[in-house]
Design a protein around this motif. Structure first.
Motif, PDB file in Angstrom:
ATOM      1  N   LEU A  84       0.837  -1.198   0.000  1.00  0.00           N
ATOM      2  CA  LEU A  84       0.000   0.000   0.000  1.00  0.00           C
ATOM      3  C   LEU A  84       0.870   1.246   0.000  1.00  0.00           C
ATOM      4  CD1 LEU A  84      -2.553  -1.080   2.767  1.00  0.00           C
ATOM      5  CD2 LEU A  84      -2.893  -1.165   0.298  1.00  0.00           C
ATOM      6  N   THR A  85       0.537   2.200  -0.859  1.00  0.00           N
ATOM      7  CA  THR A  85       1.209   3.501  -0.885  1.00  0.00           C
ATOM      8  C   THR A  85       0.151   4.572  -1.038  1.00  0.00           C
ATOM      9  OG1 THR A  85       1.527   3.303  -3.277  1.00  0.00           O
ATOM     10  CG2 THR A  85       3.376   2.641  -1.874  1.00  0.00           C
ATOM     11  N   GLY A  86       0.503   5.788  -0.685  1.00  0.00           N
ATOM     12  CA  GLY A  86      -0.421   6.914  -0.809  1.00  0.00           C
ATOM     13  C   GLY A  86      -0.753   7.503   0.538  1.00  0.00           C
ATOM     14  N   ASP A  87      -1.879   8.232   0.587  1.00  0.00           N
ATOM     15  CA  ASP A  87      -2.322   8.928   1.795  1.00  0.00           C
ATOM     16  C   ASP A  87      -3.685   8.399   2.228  1.00  0.00           C
ATOM     17  OD1 ASP A  87      -0.083  10.663   1.680  1.00  0.00           O
ATOM     18  OD2 ASP A  87      -1.127  11.974   0.260  1.00  0.00           O
ATOM     19  N   ILE A  88      -3.884   8.358   3.539  1.00  0.00           N
ATOM     20  CA  ILE A  88      -5.178   7.919   4.089  1.00  0.00           C
ATOM     21  C   ILE A  88      -5.413   8.623   5.417  1.00  0.00           C
ATOM     22  CG2 ILE A  88      -4.262   5.929   5.353  1.00  0.00           C
ATOM     23  CD1 ILE A  88      -6.823   4.405   4.460  1.00  0.00           C
ATOM     24  N   GLU A  89      -6.682   8.838   5.730  1.00  0.00           N
ATOM     25  CA  GLU A  89      -7.040   9.422   7.024  1.00  0.00           C
ATOM     26  C   GLU A  89      -6.957   8.331   8.099  1.00  0.00           C
ATOM     27  OE1 GLU A  89     -10.782  11.489   7.011  1.00  0.00           O
ATOM     28  OE2 GLU A  89     -10.403  12.269   4.991  1.00  0.00           O
TER      29      GLU A  89
END
Length: 115
Positions: A84-89
């Motif tokens: 998993l890569t990226g942005d998340i709350e």
């Protein structure tokens, strides 16, 4: 005096022998063979079933479905591992991880940036 002692010893001897005779009277001589043969196995196979790991194609479809509500998250599947890569709350991370774990991957590499 000697006869009195002799009588006492004789009475004590008779009491002791009658007591031991009475104690052994009810017992029967054990002549039977007590060996029993158990025809049913006593041990069972208690090894747990192997963990089922999804194939990459099936896993990719499940990952795509699990991440569709997270537009800033990118997921790659390789050899049963999800990266998993990226942005998340922070509040949405537990739900995503639960969805991905239900797919039974070998491993989840979490490289997400938590907002």
């Amino acid at each position: 005096m000697k006869t009195t002692k002799f009588k006492v010893v004789a009475v004590v001897f008779l009491l002791m022998t009658s007591t031991s005779f009475y104690a052994c009277k009810g017992k029967q001589k054990d002549t039977t063979d007590n060996t029993t043969i158990n025809s049913t196995p006593t041990t069972t196979n208690t090894t747990p079933a192997p963990v089922e790991i999804s194939a990459d194609d099936e896993l990719s479809k499940g990952v795509k479905d699990a991440t569709k509500d997270h537009p800033n998250v990118t997921a790659n599947v390789n050899n049963g591992e999800i990266t998993l890569t990226g942005d998340i709350e922070r509040s949405k991370l537990p739900g995503l991880m639960q969805s991905l774990n239900s797919l039974r991957p070998k491993k989840i590499n979490n490289n997400l940036n938590i907002k």
